[in-house]
Design a protein around this motif. Structure first.
Motif, PDB file in Angstrom:
ATOM      1  N   ASN A 172      -0.142  -4.210   4.664  1.00  0.00           N
ATOM      2  CA  ASN A 172      -0.883  -3.031   4.231  1.00  0.00           C
ATOM      3  C   ASN A 172       0.026  -1.944   3.669  1.00  0.00           C
ATOM      4  O   ASN A 172      -0.375  -1.197   2.783  1.00  0.00           O
ATOM      5  CB  ASN A 172      -1.707  -2.474   5.392  1.00  0.00           C
ATOM      6  CG  ASN A 172      -2.895  -3.352   5.706  1.00  0.00           C
ATOM      7  OD1 ASN A 172      -3.342  -4.110   4.853  1.00  0.00           O
ATOM      8  ND2 ASN A 172      -3.389  -3.261   6.923  1.00  0.00           N
ATOM      9  N   ALA A 173       1.245  -1.833   4.183  1.00  0.00           N
ATOM     10  CA  ALA A 173       2.167  -0.815   3.683  1.00  0.00           C
ATOM     11  C   ALA A 173       2.526  -1.090   2.223  1.00  0.00           C
ATOM     12  O   ALA A 173       2.601  -0.170   1.409  1.00  0.00           O
ATOM     13  CB  ALA A 173       3.423  -0.780   4.546  1.00  0.00           C
TER      14      ALA A 173
ATOM     15  N   ARG B 288       1.729   1.354  -0.937  1.00  0.00           N
ATOM     16  CA  ARG B 288       2.756   1.811  -1.884  1.00  0.00           C
ATOM     17  C   ARG B 288       2.376   1.473  -3.320  1.00  0.00           C
ATOM     18  O   ARG B 288       2.545   2.285  -4.229  1.00  0.00           O
ATOM     19  CB  ARG B 288       4.110   1.199  -1.534  1.00  0.00           C
ATOM     20  CG  ARG B 288       4.794   1.843  -0.356  1.00  0.00           C
ATOM     21  CD  ARG B 288       6.261   1.422  -0.255  1.00  0.00           C
ATOM     22  NE  ARG B 288       6.490  -0.009  -0.397  1.00  0.00           N
ATOM     23  CZ  ARG B 288       6.526  -0.879   0.617  1.00  0.00           C
ATOM     24  NH1 ARG B 288       6.335  -0.460   1.853  1.00  0.00           N
ATOM     25  NH2 ARG B 288       6.750  -2.159   0.400  1.00  0.00           N
ATOM     26  N   LEU B 289       1.850   0.265  -3.510  1.00  0.00           N
ATOM     27  CA  LEU B 289       1.437  -0.145  -4.854  1.00  0.00           C
ATOM     28  C   LEU B 289       0.256   0.704  -5.332  1.00  0.00           C
ATOM     29  O   LEU B 289       0.206   1.106  -6.497  1.00  0.00           O
ATOM     30  CB  LEU B 289       1.082  -1.629  -4.878  1.00  0.00           C
ATOM     31  CG  LEU B 289       0.704  -2.188  -6.248  1.00  0.00           C
ATOM     32  CD1 LEU B 289       1.859  -2.036  -7.237  1.00  0.00           C
ATOM     33  CD2 LEU B 289       0.292  -3.644  -6.129  1.00  0.00           C
ATOM     34  N   ALA B 290      -0.673   0.999  -4.438  1.00  0.00           N
ATOM     35  CA  ALA B 290      -1.820   1.835  -4.807  1.00  0.00           C
ATOM     36  C   ALA B 290      -1.360   3.237  -5.214  1.00  0.00           C
ATOM     37  O   ALA B 290      -1.839   3.801  -6.203  1.00  0.00           O
ATOM     38  CB  ALA B 290      -2.806   1.926  -3.643  1.00  0.00           C
ATOM     39  N   ASP B 291      -0.402   3.799  -4.477  1.00  0.00           N
ATOM     40  CA  ASP B 291       0.137   5.120  -4.826  1.00  0.00           C
ATOM     41  C   ASP B 291       0.833   5.083  -6.184  1.00  0.00           C
ATOM     42  O   ASP B 291       0.681   5.992  -7.004  1.00  0.00           O
ATOM     43  CB  ASP B 291       1.103   5.612  -3.749  1.00  0.00           C
ATOM     44  CG  ASP B 291       0.407   5.966  -2.453  1.00  0.00           C
ATOM     45  OD1 ASP B 291      -0.835   6.144  -2.461  1.00  0.00           O
ATOM     46  OD2 ASP B 291       1.095   6.043  -1.413  1.00  0.00           O
ATOM     47  N   LEU B 292       1.597   4.028  -6.424  1.00  0.00           N
ATOM     48  CA  LEU B 292       2.286   3.886  -7.703  1.00  0.00           C
ATOM     49  C   LEU B 292       1.281   3.767  -8.852  1.00  0.00           C
ATOM     50  O   LEU B 292       1.453   4.389  -9.899  1.00  0.00           O
ATOM     51  CB  LEU B 292       3.218   2.671  -7.674  1.00  0.00           C
ATOM     52  CG  LEU B 292       3.953   2.406  -8.984  1.00  0.00           C
ATOM     53  CD1 LEU B 292       5.033   3.458  -9.189  1.00  0.00           C
ATOM     54  CD2 LEU B 292       4.536   1.020  -8.989  1.00  0.00           C
ATOM     55  N   ILE B 293       0.248   2.968  -8.653  1.00  0.00           N
ATOM     56  CA  ILE B 293      -0.775   2.798  -9.693  1.00  0.00           C
ATOM     57  C   ILE B 293      -1.441   4.129 -10.000  1.00  0.00           C
ATOM     58  O   ILE B 293      -1.654   4.483 -11.166  1.00  0.00           O
ATOM     59  CB  ILE B 293      -1.803   1.733  -9.276  1.00  0.00           C
ATOM     60  CG1 ILE B 293      -1.162   0.348  -9.282  1.00  0.00           C
ATOM     61  CG2 ILE B 293      -3.025   1.755 -10.183  1.00  0.00           C
ATOM     62  CD1 ILE B 293      -2.013  -0.741  -8.685  1.00  0.00           C
ATOM     63  N   ARG B 294      -1.762   4.889  -8.966  1.00  0.00           N
ATOM     64  CA  ARG B 294      -2.409   6.191  -9.170  1.00  0.00           C
ATOM     65  C   ARG B 294      -1.519   7.115 -10.006  1.00  0.00           C
ATOM     66  O   ARG B 294      -1.973   7.755 -10.945  1.00  0.00           O
ATOM     67  CB  ARG B 294      -2.751   6.838  -7.829  1.00  0.00           C
ATOM     68  CG  ARG B 294      -3.542   8.137  -7.986  1.00  0.00           C
ATOM     69  CD  ARG B 294      -3.892   8.785  -6.671  1.00  0.00           C
ATOM     70  NE  ARG B 294      -2.676   9.277  -6.025  1.00  0.00           N
ATOM     71  CZ  ARG B 294      -2.245   8.901  -4.835  1.00  0.00           C
ATOM     72  NH1 ARG B 294      -2.926   8.033  -4.127  1.00  0.00           N
ATOM     73  NH2 ARG B 294      -1.136   9.395  -4.324  1.00  0.00           N
ATOM     74  N   GLU B 295      -0.232   7.160  -9.672  1.00  0.00           N
ATOM     75  CA  GLU B 295       0.691   8.026 -10.407  1.00  0.00           C
ATOM     76  C   GLU B 295       0.870   7.570 -11.850  1.00  0.00           C
ATOM     77  O   GLU B 295       0.847   8.381 -12.781  1.00  0.00           O
ATOM     78  CB  GLU B 295       2.040   8.058  -9.701  1.00  0.00           C
ATOM     79  CG  GLU B 295       2.024   8.795  -8.390  1.00  0.00           C
ATOM     80  CD  GLU B 295       3.347   8.680  -7.646  1.00  0.00           C
ATOM     81  OE1 GLU B 295       4.355   8.330  -8.291  1.00  0.00           O
ATOM     82  OE2 GLU B 295       3.354   8.964  -6.448  1.00  0.00           O
TER      83      GLU B 295
ATOM     84  N   ASP C 281      -4.231  -8.959  -1.179  1.00  0.00           N
ATOM     85  CA  ASP C 281      -3.416  -9.924  -1.906  1.00  0.00           C
ATOM     86  C   ASP C 281      -2.776  -9.337  -3.167  1.00  0.00           C
ATOM     87  O   ASP C 281      -2.132 -10.048  -3.926  1.00  0.00           O
ATOM     88  CB  ASP C 281      -4.237 -11.164  -2.263  1.00  0.00           C
ATOM     89  CG  ASP C 281      -5.433 -10.831  -3.145  1.00  0.00           C
ATOM     90  OD1 ASP C 281      -5.662  -9.636  -3.432  1.00  0.00           O
ATOM     91  OD2 ASP C 281      -6.146 -11.770  -3.550  1.00  0.00           O
ATOM     92  N   LEU C 282      -2.937  -8.045  -3.381  1.00  0.00           N
ATOM     93  CA  LEU C 282      -2.345  -7.298  -4.500  1.00  0.00           C
ATOM     94  C   LEU C 282      -2.811  -7.795  -5.859  1.00  0.00           C
ATOM     95  O   LEU C 282      -2.127  -7.617  -6.863  1.00  0.00           O
ATOM     96  CB  LEU C 282      -0.807  -7.334  -4.432  1.00  0.00           C
ATOM     97  CG  LEU C 282      -0.151  -6.897  -3.133  1.00  0.00           C
ATOM     98  CD1 LEU C 282       1.354  -7.022  -3.232  1.00  0.00           C
ATOM     99  CD2 LEU C 282      -0.541  -5.489  -2.772  1.00  0.00           C
ATOM    100  N   ARG C 283      -3.994  -8.382  -5.923  1.00  0.00           N
ATOM    101  CA  ARG C 283      -4.497  -8.933  -7.186  1.00  0.00           C
ATOM    102  C   ARG C 283      -5.439  -7.967  -7.914  1.00  0.00           C
ATOM    103  O   ARG C 283      -5.564  -8.036  -9.125  1.00  0.00           O
ATOM    104  CB  ARG C 283      -5.257 -10.247  -6.934  1.00  0.00           C
ATOM    105  CG  ARG C 283      -4.403 -11.362  -6.438  1.00  0.00           C
ATOM    106  CD  ARG C 283      -3.571 -11.886  -7.548  1.00  0.00           C
ATOM    107  NE  ARG C 283      -2.754 -12.992  -7.096  1.00  0.00           N
ATOM    108  CZ  ARG C 283      -2.179 -13.828  -7.906  1.00  0.00           C
ATOM    109  NH1 ARG C 283      -2.332 -13.710  -9.192  1.00  0.00           N
ATOM    110  NH2 ARG C 283      -1.433 -14.788  -7.430  1.00  0.00           N
TER     111      ARG C 283
END
Length: 156
Positions: free
Chosen positions: A4-5, A9-16, A45-47
């Motif tokens: 989940n971490a 992190r990927l979700a935060d990066l995508i938002r930025e 699964d980060l897809r």
């Protein structure tokens, strides 16, 4: 399966990345400065990534912004892939955030409650208590009642 971490992190990066690209890189007039990225969620699964956005304006501008985001989806996804450096760049889905509408509804309900409280305060402004200011019995009052009852029994 990613932890989940890593998804966070990927979700935060995508938002930025999406917010910066919308602000500086995309020249679509439908996506002017009135589109705000509020949240991003990535599946375990980060897809797949869901990007929540709000639009400042009326329904016409919301529809135009949704169409603009759909047309810019490929550019935004490739920019996310370049910035993230992951094996598979998640697909982006844009969803209009219902948060402002929900907040407006809650504010309306709170205003109604405040008005109702004000009416109750107005009505009770000159009212007095039915049984006195303090409706509770005290031990001193009970002793006074007991002595008058025993005096009455002794005389009978």
């Amino acid at each position: 399966m990613a932890d989940n971490a890593r998804a966070k992190r990927l979700a935060d990066l995508i938002r930025e990345v999406v917010a910066q690209k919308l602000q500086r890189g995309i020249k679509d007039p439908r996506l002017g400065s009135h589109v705000t990225i509020t949240d991003t969620r990535v599946t375990g699964d980060l897809r797949e990534a869901t990007v929540f956005y709000t639009v400042y304006g009326d329904d016409e501008e919301r529809k135009a912004a949704a169409a603009g985001l759909e047309s810019a989806k490929g550019i935004l996804r490739s920019e996310v892939g370049r910035a993230a450096g992951v094996k598979f760049t998640p697909t982006l889905t844009f969803v209009a955030d219902a948060l402002p509408d929900t907040a407006r509804t809650i504010e309306d309900l709170l205003d109604k409650a405040r008005q109702s409280d004000a009416k109750v305060r107005e009505t009770s402004a000159g009212a007095t208590y039915a049984g006195g200011a303090d409706p509770y019995r005290r031990p001193a009052d009970d002793e006074a009642d007991d002595t008058t009852e025993t005096d009455g029994d002794a005389t009978a």
